[in-house]
Design a protein around this motif. Structure first.
Motif, PDB file in Angstrom:
ATOM      1  N   VAL A 261       0.739  11.053 -13.172  1.00 39.05           N
ATOM      2  CA  VAL A 261       0.106  10.796 -11.484  1.00 39.05           C
ATOM      3  C   VAL A 261       0.097  10.162 -10.768  1.00 39.05           C
ATOM      4  N   VAL A 262       0.370   8.475 -10.600  1.00 37.02           N
ATOM      5  CA  VAL A 262      -0.440   7.744  -9.924  1.00 37.02           C
ATOM      6  C   VAL A 262       0.453   6.614  -9.275  1.00 37.02           C
ATOM      7  N   ASP A 263       1.341   5.927 -10.602  1.00 37.88           N
ATOM      8  CA  ASP A 263       2.433   5.873 -10.615  1.00 37.88           C
ATOM      9  C   ASP A 263       3.199   5.636  -9.460  1.00 37.88           C
ATOM     10  N   LEU A 264       3.794   4.672  -9.057  1.00 39.44           N
ATOM     11  CA  LEU A 264       5.266   5.114  -8.536  1.00 39.44           C
ATOM     12  C   LEU A 264       6.142   3.863  -9.504  1.00 39.44           C
TER      13      LEU A 264
ATOM     14  N   ALA B  62      -4.718   8.764 -28.889  1.00 40.79           N
ATOM     15  CA  ALA B  62      -5.468  10.295 -27.567  1.00 40.79           C
ATOM     16  C   ALA B  62      -5.430   9.050 -26.386  1.00 40.79           C
ATOM     17  N   LEU B  63      -6.085   8.068 -26.471  1.00 43.94           N
ATOM     18  CA  LEU B  63      -5.976   7.437 -25.163  1.00 43.94           C
ATOM     19  C   LEU B  63      -4.317   6.886 -24.825  1.00 43.94           C
ATOM     20  N   ARG B  64      -3.441   6.084 -25.669  1.00 46.63           N
ATOM     21  CA  ARG B  64      -2.505   6.252 -24.975  1.00 46.63           C
ATOM     22  C   ARG B  64      -1.559   6.719 -23.721  1.00 46.63           C
ATOM     23  N   TRP B  65      -2.249   8.498 -24.928  1.00 48.16           N
ATOM     24  CA  TRP B  65      -1.058   9.544 -24.673  1.00 48.16           C
ATOM     25  C   TRP B  65      -2.305   9.702 -22.950  1.00 48.16           C
ATOM     26  N   SER B  66      -3.135   9.795 -22.618  1.00 46.80           N
ATOM     27  CA  SER B  66      -3.879  10.339 -21.479  1.00 46.80           C
ATOM     28  C   SER B  66      -3.472   9.029 -20.681  1.00 46.80           C
ATOM     29  N   LEU B  67      -3.282   7.284 -20.832  1.00 50.51           N
ATOM     30  CA  LEU B  67      -2.447   6.545 -20.079  1.00 50.51           C
ATOM     31  C   LEU B  67      -1.004   7.330 -19.204  1.00 50.51           C
ATOM     32  N   SER B  68      -0.297   7.881 -20.495  1.00 52.00           N
ATOM     33  CA  SER B  68       0.820   8.127 -20.194  1.00 52.00           C
ATOM     34  C   SER B  68       1.212   9.420 -19.156  1.00 52.00           C
ATOM     35  N   LYS B  69       0.231  10.032 -19.554  1.00 46.80           N
ATOM     36  CA  LYS B  69      -0.159  10.926 -18.265  1.00 46.80           C
ATOM     37  C   LYS B  69      -0.522  10.805 -17.227  1.00 46.80           C
ATOM     38  N   LEU B  70      -1.513   9.772 -16.846  1.00 47.64           N
ATOM     39  CA  LEU B  70      -2.035   9.632 -15.583  1.00 47.64           C
ATOM     40  C   LEU B  70      -0.952   8.793 -14.724  1.00 47.64           C
ATOM     41  N   ARG B  71      -0.550   7.979 -15.325  1.00 47.10           N
ATOM     42  CA  ARG B  71       1.046   7.460 -14.725  1.00 47.10           C
ATOM     43  C   ARG B  71       1.650   8.294 -13.912  1.00 47.10           C
TER      44      ARG B  71
ATOM     45  N   ILE C  14      -2.040   2.282 -12.684  1.00 46.80           N
ATOM     46  CA  ILE C  14      -2.509   1.804 -14.122  1.00 46.80           C
ATOM     47  C   ILE C  14      -1.728   0.594 -14.092  1.00 46.80           C
ATOM     48  N   VAL C  15      -3.173  -0.204 -14.428  1.00 48.58           N
ATOM     49  CA  VAL C  15      -2.650  -1.797 -15.164  1.00 48.58           C
ATOM     50  C   VAL C  15      -3.688  -2.119 -16.220  1.00 48.58           C
ATOM     51  N   ALA C  16      -2.758  -1.729 -17.421  1.00 45.82           N
ATOM     52  CA  ALA C  16      -3.069  -1.996 -18.755  1.00 45.82           C
ATOM     53  C   ALA C  16      -1.784  -3.630 -19.765  1.00 45.82           C
ATOM     54  N   ASP C  17      -3.207  -3.711 -20.912  1.00 45.75           N
ATOM     55  CA  ASP C  17      -2.536  -4.673 -21.531  1.00 45.75           C
ATOM     56  C   ASP C  17      -2.961  -4.390 -22.762  1.00 45.75           C
ATOM     57  N   ARG C  18      -2.671  -5.032 -23.704  1.00 43.58           N
ATOM     58  CA  ARG C  18      -3.093  -4.597 -25.286  1.00 43.58           C
ATOM     59  C   ARG C  18      -4.618  -4.873 -25.428  1.00 43.58           C
ATOM     60  N   GLU C  19      -5.345  -5.384 -24.235  1.00 44.85           N
ATOM     61  CA  GLU C  19      -6.982  -5.361 -24.854  1.00 44.85           C
ATOM     62  C   GLU C  19      -7.809  -4.579 -23.597  1.00 44.85           C
ATOM     63  N   ARG C  20      -6.819  -4.427 -22.614  1.00 43.99           N
ATOM     64  CA  ARG C  20      -8.106  -3.997 -21.072  1.00 43.99           C
ATOM     65  C   ARG C  20      -6.939  -2.781 -20.923  1.00 43.99           C
ATOM     66  N   VAL C  21      -7.541  -1.787 -19.896  1.00 46.56           N
ATOM     67  CA  VAL C  21      -7.021  -0.788 -19.146  1.00 46.56           C
ATOM     68  C   VAL C  21      -8.466  -1.259 -17.253  1.00 46.56           C
ATOM     69  N   ALA C  22      -6.794  -1.156 -16.486  1.00 45.17           N
ATOM     70  CA  ALA C  22      -8.012  -0.677 -15.459  1.00 45.17           C
ATOM     71  C   ALA C  22      -6.797  -0.210 -13.835  1.00 45.17           C
ATOM     72  N   PHE C  23      -7.669   0.322 -12.757  1.00 43.44           N
ATOM     73  CA  PHE C  23      -7.285   1.062 -11.791  1.00 43.44           C
ATOM     74  C   PHE C  23      -7.282  -0.325 -10.651  1.00 43.44           C
TER      75      PHE C  23
ATOM     76  N   VAL D 273       0.901  -1.056  -0.074  1.00 46.59           N
ATOM     77  CA  VAL D 273      -0.019  -0.076  -0.464  1.00 46.59           C
ATOM     78  C   VAL D 273       1.144   1.162   0.087  1.00 46.59           C
ATOM     79  N   ASP D 274       0.453   2.142  -0.675  1.00 50.62           N
ATOM     80  CA  ASP D 274       1.573   3.315  -1.084  1.00 50.62           C
ATOM     81  C   ASP D 274       0.578   5.069  -0.515  1.00 50.62           C
ATOM     82  N   ASP D 275       0.817   5.848  -0.188  1.00 50.77           N
ATOM     83  CA  ASP D 275       0.036   6.738   1.260  1.00 50.77           C
ATOM     84  C   ASP D 275      -0.730   8.098  -0.167  1.00 50.77           C
ATOM     85  N   LEU D 276      -1.178   7.288  -1.591  1.00 48.04           N
ATOM     86  CA  LEU D 276      -2.058   7.698  -2.003  1.00 48.04           C
ATOM     87  C   LEU D 276      -3.317   8.489  -1.938  1.00 48.04           C
ATOM     88  N   GLN D 277      -4.358   9.085  -2.089  1.00 41.09           N
ATOM     89  CA  GLN D 277      -5.622   9.292  -1.989  1.00 41.09           C
ATOM     90  C   GLN D 277      -5.854   9.857  -2.974  1.00 41.09           C
ATOM     91  N   ILE D 278      -7.144   9.684  -3.265  1.00 38.01           N
ATOM     92  CA  ILE D 278      -8.495  10.201  -4.419  1.00 38.01           C
ATOM     93  C   ILE D 278      -9.564  10.611  -4.208  1.00 38.01           C
TER      94      ILE D 278
END
Length: 507
Positions: free
Chosen positions: A80-83, A69-78, A89-98, A8-13
């Motif tokens: 924000v939330v990834d360490l 556009a989706l790839r660009w947005s995910l790169s920006k969001l990583r 941001i967990v993604a493969d070629r077919e699906r994306v999840a948080f 667990v990290d200290d992120l809050q949303i």
């Protein structure tokens, strides 16, 4: 696709209000793109994987190369939330999840607290929940996606609203709350869920014990009248819900609304209670809370003079009143004058106390304008706080000679009758009032009563009313109070003059 199980990290949303992401208590900058922010909110709130194609359809039009556009947005969001040690941001070629494992997400915490707490939540916890749920979920993200995204956003906001109604109901019916606090939550519950609140009231009729009075109130003197009071609601012309109350029996006397009232607690007030009891003697006294305060709608677009007159007209129409004397106090005098000029056949007499025909903007000096604007600003920022100093500005000018009991009661009462923004809007509306050209149109017998040293509205304003309304009687009162208190001699003078006036004119 499996989600990460890292530590667990200290992120809050926060989804209540505008989307916020914090780490170590500090805000993490979000992408400027509303679509990227909406994508993050959607992934976080839904808590499940989504096909890339579906996300593209939700947020981007086909000509805009949605996959890129989706790839660009995910790169920006990583960013924000990834360490490095934790991927959210967990993604493969077919699906994306948080991956929200171990995170504090406010709306989830709220729903879990309500579900797990049942009816055992204390007042403090409920008030925190009510404050959180008072914010618009994902505020500012309307229109960030297609119609399906809009439908999803409306659905999750509806769920949040249902949670808020649950919390407000528990507060409004909580046995540990004092009466004035109960009134505040009861009003908010009625505003959020009028049908549910009304159904509860029908199924849980009050017993013979009157509501708890605010501290220091002389409730015993008004108990019988309070028990007999009947509260109803009607719609003004613009659809605003107006609360009115009737008490007593005999010919009607209608009181126009004035600065901040509350139908349920005026009777137990050390300021109004005995006054209303005296006026209601041998009559049916009708009062109402004007829009923006008390039990009437607080959230209204129009909080101006014509709307105040509409509120009075709505009450008259709802009760089917044919002819009646009208009582106007302070700005209620101007509302009464305008109504009497419009409906001469309805008004059999006017009783005006501490009134004025034109608001402060029409004659104030530049220095007075500056002072009024300063008070307005203080009202917006301080009205809702526990510090009574912001409201004491009004209490001291309304009743400079009142005792500590009355001043303290009025300080608390004002805060619970309306919101800070409405209190400021009322000040604007009162400053714009101008019925000077209507005074000569009044046909009803009129009595004008005014304190000679009124600290709120100068006595000259009352003299002007009496001199311009045909054949009006003027009664000066030996007091400095704008609102009379029942233990001062001027109060007896005022009540006696009103009784004499009504008897003399057979009204």
């Amino acid at each position: 696709m499996s989600l990460s199980s890292a530590n667990v990290d200290d992120l809050q949303i926060s989804l209540l209000g505008e989307l916020r992401v914090t780490r170590n208590g500090a805000d993490v900058p979000l992408p400027a793109s509303r679509k990227a922010r909406a994508l993050l909110a959607f992934l976080v709130e839904t808590g499940r994987p989504h096909r890339r194609e579906r996300l593209c359809e939700l947020f981007w039009d086909v000509p805009d190369d949605p996959k890129a556009a989706l790839r660009w947005s995910l790169s920006k969001l990583r960013k924000v939330v990834d360490l490095p040690e934790r991927t959210r941001i967990v993604a493969d070629r077919e699906r994306v999840a948080f991956d929200a494992n171990g995170l504090l997400i406010d709306i989830r915490e709220v729903h879990q607290t309500i579900a797990n707490g049942g009816d055992t939540l204390g007042v403090d916890a409920l008030e925190v929940l009510a404050t959180q749920l008072g914010a618009v979920l994902l505020d500012g993200l309307d229109g960030a996606g297609d119609t399906a995204f809009t439908a999803w956003l409306e659905a999750v906001r509806h769920d949040a609203q249902l949670a808020r109604v649950t919390v407000l109901k528990r507060l409004a019916t909580h046995p540990d709350l004092p009466a004035l606090a109960t009134a505040k939550w009861l009003h908010l519950w009625r505003d959020a869920d009028p049908e549910g609140a009304a159904a509860f009231a029908q199924n849980h009729p009050a017993d013979d014990t009157p509501p708890k009075a605010p501290a220091g109130a002389r409730a015993a003197c008004q108990t019988d009248a309070l028990r007999d009071q009947h509260i109803g609601f009607c719609d003004a012309r613009d659809g605003s819900k107006i609360a009115y109350a009737t008490v007593g029996s005999g010919p009607p006397l209608l009181k126009a609304a004035n600065w901040l009232t509350h139908l349920e607690f005026d009777w137990t007030s050390p300021i109004w209670g005995k006054c209303f009891t005296e006026i209601a003697r041998g009559r049916t006294l009708i009062r109402y809370d004007e829009r923006g305060c008390g039990l009437s709608d607080w959230t209204v677009d129009d909080l101006g003079f014509d709307a105040f007159v509409d509120d009075l007209e709505a009450v008259v129409n709802a009760l089917g009143l044919e002819r009646f004397p009208l009582l106007g106090i302070s700005q209620g005098a101007a509302v009464s004058i305008e109504y009497a000029a419009r409906h001469p056949s309805k008004v059999s007499g006017l009783v005006l106390i501490g009134g004025y025909a034109s608001g402060w903007r029409h004659h104030a000096s530049p220095e007075e304008h500056a002072r009024r604007e300063a008070v307005r600003t203080l009202t917006e920022v301080g009205w809702g706080t526990d510090n009574p100093a912001y409201r004491h500005i009004f209490s001291q000018t309304f009743m400079p000679d009142a005792g500590a009991e009355e001043l303290n009661w009025f300080d608390d009462f004002q805060r619970l009758t309306t919101s800070p923004s409405n209190a400021a809007r009322f000040q604007d509306a009162f400053g714009d009032i101008d019925v000077r050209d209507r005074l000569r149109d009044v046909q009803a017998p009129t009595i004008v009563l005014h304190s000679k040293d009124d600290q709120r509205i100068p006595v000259e304003e009352g003299v002007m009313l009496a001199s311009q309304i045909p054949e009006a009687r003027f009664v000066p009162l030996n007091s400095r109070n704008h609102v009379l208190v029942d233990y001062e001699p001027a109060w007896q003078t005022c009540m006696g003059a009103i009784r004499e006036f009504l008897v003399e004119h057979g009204i």
